[in-house]
Design a protein around this motif. Structure first.
Motif, PDB file in Angstrom:
ATOM      1  N   ASN A   1      13.666  15.577   6.226  1.00 52.66           N
ATOM      2  CA  ASN A   1      15.050  15.472   6.689  1.00 52.66           C
ATOM      3  C   ASN A   1      15.831  14.299   6.119  1.00 52.66           C
ATOM      4  O   ASN A   1      16.958  14.059   6.541  1.00 52.66           O
ATOM      5  CB  ASN A   1      15.061  15.362   8.226  1.00 52.66           C
ATOM      6  CG  ASN A   1      14.352  16.518   8.898  1.00 52.66           C
ATOM      7  OD1 ASN A   1      13.242  16.363   9.393  1.00 52.66           O
ATOM      8  ND2 ASN A   1      14.976  17.682   8.910  1.00 52.66           N
ATOM      9  N   THR A   2      15.235  13.573   5.188  1.00 55.92           N
ATOM     10  CA  THR A   2      15.860  12.336   4.716  1.00 55.92           C
ATOM     11  C   THR A   2      16.152  12.397   3.219  1.00 55.92           C
ATOM     12  O   THR A   2      15.348  12.903   2.437  1.00 55.92           O
ATOM     13  CB  THR A   2      14.938  11.131   5.007  1.00 55.92           C
ATOM     14  OG1 THR A   2      14.628  11.107   6.395  1.00 55.92           O
ATOM     15  CG2 THR A   2      15.616   9.836   4.638  1.00 55.92           C
ATOM     16  N   ASP A   3      17.289  11.849   2.860  1.00 55.42           N
ATOM     17  CA  ASP A   3      17.617  11.654   1.448  1.00 55.42           C
ATOM     18  C   ASP A   3      16.922  10.363   1.011  1.00 55.42           C
ATOM     19  O   ASP A   3      17.355   9.261   1.351  1.00 55.42           O
ATOM     20  CB  ASP A   3      19.129  11.535   1.272  1.00 55.42           C
ATOM     21  CG  ASP A   3      19.530  11.218  -0.169  1.00 55.42           C
ATOM     22  OD1 ASP A   3      18.675  11.360  -1.059  1.00 55.42           O
ATOM     23  OD2 ASP A   3      20.689  10.827  -0.391  1.00 55.42           O
TER      24      ASP A   3
ATOM     25  N   GLY B   1      20.089   3.302  -4.642  1.00 55.37           N
ATOM     26  CA  GLY B   1      20.206   4.119  -5.837  1.00 55.37           C
ATOM     27  C   GLY B   1      18.888   4.492  -6.492  1.00 55.37           C
ATOM     28  O   GLY B   1      18.870   5.155  -7.536  1.00 55.37           O
ATOM     29  N   VAL B   2      17.774   4.088  -5.880  1.00 52.48           N
ATOM     30  CA  VAL B   2      16.446   4.362  -6.438  1.00 52.48           C
ATOM     31  C   VAL B   2      15.755   5.422  -5.583  1.00 52.48           C
ATOM     32  O   VAL B   2      15.724   5.308  -4.357  1.00 52.48           O
ATOM     33  CB  VAL B   2      15.582   3.088  -6.479  1.00 52.48           C
ATOM     34  CG1 VAL B   2      14.177   3.400  -6.999  1.00 52.48           C
ATOM     35  CG2 VAL B   2      16.248   2.019  -7.336  1.00 52.48           C
ATOM     36  N   GLN B   3      15.184   6.429  -6.225  1.00 52.63           N
ATOM     37  CA  GLN B   3      14.451   7.464  -5.509  1.00 52.63           C
ATOM     38  C   GLN B   3      13.096   6.919  -5.064  1.00 52.63           C
ATOM     39  O   GLN B   3      12.365   6.328  -5.873  1.00 52.63           O
ATOM     40  CB  GLN B   3      14.245   8.690  -6.415  1.00 52.63           C
ATOM     41  CG  GLN B   3      13.734   9.925  -5.696  1.00 52.63           C
ATOM     42  CD  GLN B   3      14.799  10.566  -4.803  1.00 52.63           C
ATOM     43  OE1 GLN B   3      15.985  10.360  -5.017  1.00 52.63           O
ATOM     44  NE2 GLN B   3      14.372  11.328  -3.816  1.00 52.63           N
ATOM     45  N   ILE B   4      12.764   7.093  -3.800  1.00 52.62           N
ATOM     46  CA  ILE B   4      11.487   6.619  -3.272  1.00 52.62           C
ATOM     47  C   ILE B   4      10.705   7.794  -2.707  1.00 52.62           C
ATOM     48  O   ILE B   4      11.236   8.895  -2.548  1.00 52.62           O
ATOM     49  CB  ILE B   4      11.681   5.543  -2.181  1.00 52.62           C
ATOM     50  CG1 ILE B   4      12.421   6.134  -0.969  1.00 52.62           C
ATOM     51  CG2 ILE B   4      12.410   4.329  -2.731  1.00 52.62           C
ATOM     52  CD1 ILE B   4      12.504   5.182   0.229  1.00 52.62           C
ATOM     53  N   GLN B   5       9.440   7.575  -2.401  1.00 53.21           N
ATOM     54  CA  GLN B   5       8.597   8.590  -1.781  1.00 53.21           C
ATOM     55  C   GLN B   5       8.686   8.467  -0.261  1.00 53.21           C
ATOM     56  O   GLN B   5       9.004   7.407   0.276  1.00 53.21           O
ATOM     57  CB  GLN B   5       7.141   8.421  -2.226  1.00 53.21           C
ATOM     58  CG  GLN B   5       6.940   8.454  -3.728  1.00 53.21           C
ATOM     59  CD  GLN B   5       7.383   9.765  -4.337  1.00 53.21           C
ATOM     60  OE1 GLN B   5       7.169  10.837  -3.768  1.00 53.21           O
ATOM     61  NE2 GLN B   5       7.994   9.698  -5.512  1.00 53.21           N
ATOM     62  N   ALA B   6       8.371   9.563   0.422  1.00 53.09           N
ATOM     63  CA  ALA B   6       8.358   9.513   1.888  1.00 53.09           C
ATOM     64  C   ALA B   6       7.390   8.438   2.374  1.00 53.09           C
ATOM     65  O   ALA B   6       7.676   7.706   3.335  1.00 53.09           O
ATOM     66  CB  ALA B   6       7.966  10.881   2.457  1.00 53.09           C
TER      67      ALA B   6
ATOM     68  N   ALA C   1       0.801  -1.227   0.000  1.00 59.02           N
ATOM     69  CA  ALA C   1       0.000   0.000   0.000  1.00 59.02           C
ATOM     70  C   ALA C   1       0.833   1.276   0.000  1.00 59.02           C
ATOM     71  O   ALA C   1       0.606   2.167  -0.835  1.00 59.02           O
ATOM     72  CB  ALA C   1      -0.965  -0.019   1.179  1.00 59.02           C
ATOM     73  N   PRO C   2       1.806   1.444   0.920  1.00 54.87           N
ATOM     74  CA  PRO C   2       2.579   2.689   0.908  1.00 54.87           C
ATOM     75  C   PRO C   2       3.368   2.893  -0.380  1.00 54.87           C
ATOM     76  O   PRO C   2       3.578   4.037  -0.801  1.00 54.87           O
ATOM     77  CB  PRO C   2       3.526   2.531   2.109  1.00 54.87           C
ATOM     78  CG  PRO C   2       2.895   1.501   2.979  1.00 54.87           C
ATOM     79  CD  PRO C   2       2.220   0.560   2.023  1.00 54.87           C
ATOM     80  N   ILE C   3       3.799   1.808  -0.992  1.00 54.22           N
ATOM     81  CA  ILE C   3       4.572   1.915  -2.229  1.00 54.22           C
ATOM     82  C   ILE C   3       3.679   2.408  -3.364  1.00 54.22           C
ATOM     83  O   ILE C   3       3.996   3.378  -4.060  1.00 54.22           O
ATOM     84  CB  ILE C   3       5.209   0.561  -2.589  1.00 54.22           C
ATOM     85  CG1 ILE C   3       6.172   0.113  -1.480  1.00 54.22           C
ATOM     86  CG2 ILE C   3       5.927   0.640  -3.930  1.00 54.22           C
ATOM     87  CD1 ILE C   3       6.697  -1.299  -1.651  1.00 54.22           C
ATOM     88  N   VAL C   4       2.531   1.755  -3.533  1.00 48.63           N
ATOM     89  CA  VAL C   4       1.620   2.095  -4.632  1.00 48.63           C
ATOM     90  C   VAL C   4       0.967   3.445  -4.410  1.00 48.63           C
ATOM     91  O   VAL C   4       0.996   4.330  -5.284  1.00 48.63           O
ATOM     92  CB  VAL C   4       0.546   0.995  -4.797  1.00 48.63           C
ATOM     93  CG1 VAL C   4      -0.475   1.403  -5.853  1.00 48.63           C
ATOM     94  CG2 VAL C   4       1.193  -0.336  -5.160  1.00 48.63           C
ATOM     95  N   VAL C   5       0.371   3.627  -3.230  1.00 52.74           N
ATOM     96  CA  VAL C   5      -0.336   4.878  -2.943  1.00 52.74           C
ATOM     97  C   VAL C   5       0.643   6.049  -2.879  1.00 52.74           C
ATOM     98  O   VAL C   5       0.354   7.152  -3.369  1.00 52.74           O
ATOM     99  CB  VAL C   5      -1.142   4.759  -1.633  1.00 52.74           C
ATOM    100  CG1 VAL C   5      -1.752   6.110  -1.250  1.00 52.74           C
ATOM    101  CG2 VAL C   5      -2.239   3.708  -1.784  1.00 52.74           C
ATOM    102  N   GLY C   6       1.816   5.809  -2.287  1.00 52.13           N
ATOM    103  CA  GLY C   6       2.814   6.875  -2.220  1.00 52.13           C
ATOM    104  C   GLY C   6       3.261   7.330  -3.597  1.00 52.13           C
ATOM    105  O   GLY C   6       3.440   8.529  -3.848  1.00 52.13           O
TER     106      GLY C   6
END
Length: 495
Positions: free
Chosen positions: A315-317, A322-327, A164-169
């Protein structure tokens, strides 16, 4: 009730229906939770509600608290009015309507408030009763098979919570909030569809209420519900008309009410005319200690979708391998670690047996949750100089899961074990009140951020948990005597 023919990993095929329904319901719940706080705190210019982070944290805390609190009346409705099967259906339908309301692309809080209210009501009907239906798929003499079935069922919960957090984010990125909320609605719709299509597989489980109300009782209940709703509406109306109503004040009032619930309940159990034996009274005193410990644990643990989510965003990179993710994606770390470590902890507790007591497990959980916020304090200090690696949050969630798997699996078991005979059925719901209290109080801790830096905030909460854990360790022998504890079976955690 077991069945022949087609099976689901050796279990009644009805488990597949409930597995899928719960997986999609948890997808909708954790999907919304992963973006709710950041949506509320986002500027109205980008479609958010413009709250302060502290207010958003308080709202998310109260929302989570009410979700667990309504499990009690939801179970009652199934037992006395609708039956478990219809309660799950209508609960899922109301949840879906709530997510649709959240997804309406209209600025302002009206549809958001309506959506959250509908989700709370719907979850109260669905969440406790779908678990009851899982248990009723098996005969009374199939305890081992039932436990195995629940383990599969809990896997569905964590699969939904992970994806859920991956898809919805991802869908809600770049301020596409209502697209994310819409995905949660679609998830619940898929769960409902599977539930309806798989109805025959349930073979009548939960079709009828266990103890239906008489016509006279129905009338009295309806009048009481209407009276309570009218009084609540009147109180809110008067408060709003006075010009003193604020969202912060409202969340504080709700938190106080939630805190009063266990105080009133335990007073009623301990001092009411129930004929408790001395042993039952002693066990209940020990349980109150464990209840408070659990509330402290959840107070910190359930800051993940608010305080820790804001830390991830601000506050987080957000780069992982190496993959950009969502908070929001950081909310997937917890269920991933649960799925990885549940077998390990189940085997560990089985091997240790009664050499490790319930108070010791609870103490370990408190110390772990405290240490996770010591780590957060260090991360917050480093973040004063710039964004820190997302691996700090990975470490925090890993430590927290070690704590959860030491507390959550035994919570329901010890609740059943220590409950007085007259309260065996009710006490299972009391365990979830500990989560409710923790969530509500955790939401209010955001007020501390207004008077102290984040490094101090995390250390204050860490100290509370660690001190409580040490206190439990100091009184382990006394608590075990009060509990007459020898062995508490371990079961998978349910959230």
């Amino acid at each position: 009730m077991s069945e022949g023919g087609k099976t689901f990993f050796g279990h009644p095929w009805g488990l597949a229906t409930l597995f899928g329904t719960e997986m999609w319901e948890r997808f909708s719940w954790y999907g919304l939770r992963a973006i709710l706080a950041t949506f509320m705190a986002a500027s109205p210019a980008v479609g958010g509600l413009g709250m302060t982070e502290e207010t958003a944290q308080a709202v998310v805390g109260v929302y989570g608290a009410l979700i667990y609190l309504v499990a009690l009346p939801g179970g009652w409705v199934a037992d006395r009015i609708l039956g478990a099967r219809r309660s799950v259906f209508w609960g899922g339908f109301v949840i879906m309507l709530g997510h649709i309301s959240m997804a309406v692309p209209v600025r302002g809080p009206a549809f958001v408030a309506l959506g959250l209210l509908l989700i709370i009501v719907g979850t109260g009907l669905l969440k406790p009763n779908i678990s009851v239906m899982v248990g009723k798929l098996y005969r009374d003499d199939e305890d081992a098979r039932r436990d195995s079935g629940f383990s599969l069922f809990y896997l569905g919960i964590n699969l939904g919570a992970f994806f859920a957090p991956i898809v919805v984010g991802w869908l809600a990125a770049d301020n596409r909030w209502h697209l994310g909320f819409g995905a949660a609605a679609v998830g619940m719709a898929l769960g409902l569809l599977q539930y309806v299509l798989g109805r025959e597989n349930l073979r009548g489980v939960g079709d009828r209420p266990g103890e239906p109300l008489t016509p006279g009782e129905r009338t009295r209940v309806l009048r009481l519900m209407l009276l309570c709703a009218a009084l609540a509406a009147l109180a809110l109306g008067v408060w709003a008309a006075s010009g003193t109503f604020t969202l912060d004040g409202f969340t504080l009032v709700v938190t106080v009410i939630i805190l009063a619930v266990p105080i009133v309940y335990f007073s009623y159990v301990m001092y009411g005319p129930h004929g408790l034996s001395d042993d039952e009274r002693s066990r209940m005193k020990a349980y109150i200690w464990l209840f408070v410990a659990a509330a402290i644990f959840w107070m910190i643990y359930d800051l993940a979708p608010s305080k820790l989510l804001f830390f991830a965003q601000n506050n987080t990179d957000l780069t992982l391998f190496g993959v950009q993710i969502q908070a929001a994606t950081t909310q997937a770390f917890n269920p991933l670690f649960i799925m990885i470590f549940v077998p390990f902890f189940a085997a560990l507790w089985l091997k240790l047996g009664n050499r490790v007591s319930t108070p010791q497990k609870f103490a370990f959980a408190l110390i772990m949750i405290g240490l996770s916020f010591v780590v957060m304090s260090v991360a917050a200090k480093l973040a004063e100089s710039g964004r820190v690696s997302v691996w700090w949050l990975v470490l925090v969630y890993l430590i927290q899961v070690f704590g959860e798997l030491s507390l959550s699996p035994v919570g329901l078991s010890v609740t059943t074990k220590l409950a007085p005979q007259a309260f065996k059925g009710q006490m299972l719901g009391v365990w979830f009140i500990a989560v409710s209290v923790g969530d509500a109080v955790g939401g209010q801790t955001g007020r501390l951020s207004r008077v102290m830096p984040d490094t101090a905030y995390y250390l204050v909460l860490a100290a509370m948990a660690i001190v409580a854990g040490i206190a439990l360790l100091l009184f382990v022998r006394r608590l075990r005597e009060m509990m007459a504890e020898h062995h508490v079976p371990s079961v998978p955690p349910i959230r």
